[in-house]
Design an enzyme around this catalytic site. Structure first.
Site, PDB file in Angstrom:
ATOM      1  N   TYR A   1      10.805  13.498   7.259  1.00  0.00           N
ATOM      2  CA  TYR A   1      12.104  13.675   6.582  1.00  0.00           C
ATOM      3  C   TYR A   1      12.231  12.713   5.408  1.00  0.00           C
ATOM      4  O   TYR A   1      12.628  13.108   4.303  1.00  0.00           O
ATOM      5  CB  TYR A   1      13.260  13.461   7.559  1.00  0.00           C
ATOM      6  CG  TYR A   1      14.603  13.540   6.881  1.00  0.00           C
ATOM      7  CD1 TYR A   1      15.113  14.759   6.450  1.00  0.00           C
ATOM      8  CD2 TYR A   1      15.358  12.392   6.646  1.00  0.00           C
ATOM      9  CE1 TYR A   1      16.329  14.841   5.798  1.00  0.00           C
ATOM     10  CE2 TYR A   1      16.578  12.460   6.001  1.00  0.00           C
ATOM     11  CZ  TYR A   1      17.061  13.686   5.576  1.00  0.00           C
ATOM     12  OH  TYR A   1      18.270  13.758   4.928  1.00  0.00           O
TER      13      TYR A   1
ATOM     14  N   VAL B   1      26.618  10.560   6.583  1.00  0.00           N
ATOM     15  CA  VAL B   1      27.707  11.516   6.376  1.00  0.00           C
ATOM     16  C   VAL B   1      27.856  12.344   7.643  1.00  0.00           C
ATOM     17  O   VAL B   1      26.882  12.926   8.126  1.00  0.00           O
ATOM     18  CB  VAL B   1      27.426  12.463   5.189  1.00  0.00           C
ATOM     19  CG1 VAL B   1      28.649  13.339   4.920  1.00  0.00           C
ATOM     20  CG2 VAL B   1      27.036  11.688   3.943  1.00  0.00           C
TER      21      VAL B   1
END
Length: 258
Positions: free
Chosen positions: A150, A183
């Site tokens: 990632y 987030v």
């Protein structure tokens, strides 16, 4: 009024960005894989402005080409491209990683961004104007354990953004790279494959960023004066000191896997 194409517009940052920019009076092309969500969002946002929807998976080149090529003449001149679609799957060391997860992240976060951009950039170059916003991550700034693939894909987004800026500035095209910190969206639910307890623990003990916070940052960048280009923006919640360190309950810091 700008014509703005947003990938990954059916949830999280993409959805919040579509909502905000629609309320500001821009014409929005919302893109995503979930037809029912796209249709619902189109109805909702049509009360504010003109909305067009495209159903496709950014990981599939044929779908990308067919969808964007299908835009009516009055929608094909895109002023702003927001490459928001992306994903994280799994949190494993390389030795135990699932190659399907790797393919999904590389195809969505890197190749998908390239596929969509390749379709939009020629028109911007012809018009000598445009703005591309790429959504990276603070994971590009610091690799963390079990998140190698990632992190690598988000580092690639940073590099692509830099390369775009080198290639496109002479054509009057702005390029903005945004690196959000923690987030609270569907991000962790996707990463942990629906494990809600594990997903919610990522955001426990502090106030994370909201999708709306990133949407407002994107709006700030694309609404800047013509002579101003926000090239890079890193956004942390107040409790996050760097990609791996979050102060929970203001007592101790814990590593956060983004």
């Amino acid at each position: 009024m700008k014509t703005i194409l947003i990938t990954g517009a059916t949830s999280g940052i993409g959805k919040s960005t579509a909502e905000l920019l629609a309320k500001q009076g821009n014409r929005i092309i919302i893109c995503g894989r979930r037809k029912e969500v796209l249709e619902s969002l189109q109805v909702e946002l049509s009360t504010f402005t003109e909305i067009f929807s495209l159903e496709f998976d950014v990981r599939n080149l044929d779908e990308v080409e067919k969808a964007i090529s299908s835009l009516p003449d009055e929608w094909e001149n895109i002023d702003v491209l927001i490459n928001n679609a992306g994903n994280a799957h799994g949190l494993d060391p390389l030795s135990a990683g699932k190659t399907d997860d790797w393919d999904s992240m590389i195809d969505g976060n890197v190749k998908g961004l390239l596929y969509v951009s390749k379709m939009i950039i020629p028109g911007m170059k012809e018009r000598n104007s445009g703005h591309i916003v790429n959504i990276s991550s603070v994971a590009a700034r610091q690799t963390y354990v079990n998140g190698v693939v990632y992190c690598a894909t988000k580092k690639a987004v940073d590099v692509i953004s830099e390369g775009m800026r080198l290639e496109l500035t002479e054509f009057g095209i702005k390029v903005t790279n945004i690196q959000p910190g923690a987030v609270e969206t569907e991000f962790s639910m996707v990463r942990f494959k629906g494990d809600s307890d594990r997903a919610s623990s990522v955001y426990a003990g502090y106030e994370p960023l909201k999708a709306e916070d990133i949407a407002e940052s994107i709006a700030y960048c694309i609404n800047a004066p013509k002579h101003v280009c926000i090239s890079d923006m890193t956004i942390y919640p107040a409790a996050q000191a760097e990609p791996r360190t979050i102060y929970r309950n203001q007592i101790q810091n814990n590593a956060l896997n983004l």
